[in-house]
Design a protein around this motif. Sequence first.
Motif, PDB file in Angstrom:
ATOM      1  N   TYR A 118     -55.779  11.457 -22.697  1.00 45.89           N
ATOM      2  CA  TYR A 118     -54.653  12.374 -22.550  1.00 45.89           C
ATOM      3  C   TYR A 118     -53.743  12.266 -23.761  1.00 45.89           C
ATOM      4  N   LEU A 331     -46.803  18.420 -16.326  1.00 49.65           N
ATOM      5  CA  LEU A 331     -48.248  18.598 -16.395  1.00 49.65           C
ATOM      6  C   LEU A 331     -48.555  19.951 -17.047  1.00 49.65           C
ATOM      7  N   LEU A 359     -56.066  10.287 -14.157  1.00 47.66           N
ATOM      8  CA  LEU A 359     -54.736  10.764 -13.781  1.00 47.66           C
ATOM      9  C   LEU A 359     -54.430  10.286 -12.363  1.00 47.66           C
TER      10      LEU A 359
END
Length: 416
Positions: A118, A331, A359
């Motif tokens: 990420y 997000l 996540l």
Amino acid sequence: MSDPSSDVVIAGAGPYGLSTAAHLRNLGLGVRVIGEPMKFWDANMPEGMYLKSEPFASNLGAPQKGMRFTDRHPDFRLGRPIPLDTFVEYGRWFAAEAVGGTEDAQVVTVERGGRDGYRVTLSTGETITTRAVVVAVGVGPFAHVPDELAGLPSWLVSHSSAHSDLGLFSGKEVAVVGAGQSALETAVLLADAGARPHLLARRRVLDWNTVPAEHRPVRTAALAGPRSGLGTGYRTWLWAERPGLVRYLPERTRQRIVRETLPPAGAWWLRDRLDDRIRVSTGRLLAKAVEQGDGIAVTTTDRTGRRLVTEAEHVIAATGYVVDIERLGLLAPELRGRIATRLGAPVLSRDFEASVPGLYFAGLAAASTFGPVMRFVHGADFAARRIAHHIVRRTPPVRVPAGRPASVLKPDASQR
């Protein structure tokens, strides 16, 4: 700024974020905790508030001994409510001792970055690459205002979580909507601050928790059931102390448990303070609200269908929190669209992992999977342990950041 890396980024520095960080760092992972410790509790809870949870149910989760609230404050025993500022101080002490530092910034965006990781962008402009993200943003993003009040300007309608200083309502007529601890305590604190509160409750009769008995006769304890972080009773103990089992129940059963466990009620120690300074109207259902002059007119109906109008200068909705990940602006839309949900809440694995690998969601967002304890501080240790041990199995530890407390390097016996 360009791309320093970290094993894990935790968005949020409340009880769940701090507990998860403590366990991760103890396992040797590099962790960055983004957020000021206990900020929401300090800035969004009213001054003069007390926690409803008992001291033993207000511990943060750490693998080392001596880190519980009851270790820090051994004089707080069953039946002694914890002042808000005492709990905030404990959380900040925990952050310094068990976590070793947080970052006073905000997570602006979480997006997929590469095949297995990420990219996390902070309010400082920095971008972090990481293998795992823990969303521990607490209840704030999910503050619920009923449709009948939604859309009105903030100077007329606000959520109870929007206020730390109720003194700004001194001398004003304020309607408080709700029947739970938040509504009842907000009404009392408004009266203490010199306001004229009017409580509008849907319930016909206000409910109050009973005074806890520190020592119970054996027969009474056997009949009533064990004491837990959510109260007393055999089923309540299961929901509080074995949330991993709740996940295996049918979805409709889990939803019912979350909805019905600990229904709206006031703490026993608050009851005498809800006195004649506060006007109370029960059995009222919201119908509509409209701006009227310099104030607001709230129309409610009673059980017979009779319409009643309450005029006030402001309305505070103490109407709880409803999870909807569409409200998590941090997000990225593409990432949000890949997360499997039911009724707005993420569908989580036994380790709190969402359908997108790496996540994780902790706290209220996990309640629809693990049950009502995730609405309370008492669930933080369970969530932190599950998340930390799952991440460490997937992510080899990196070098421990300099300055980490030595005590954090020693795993407890259960982890050896």
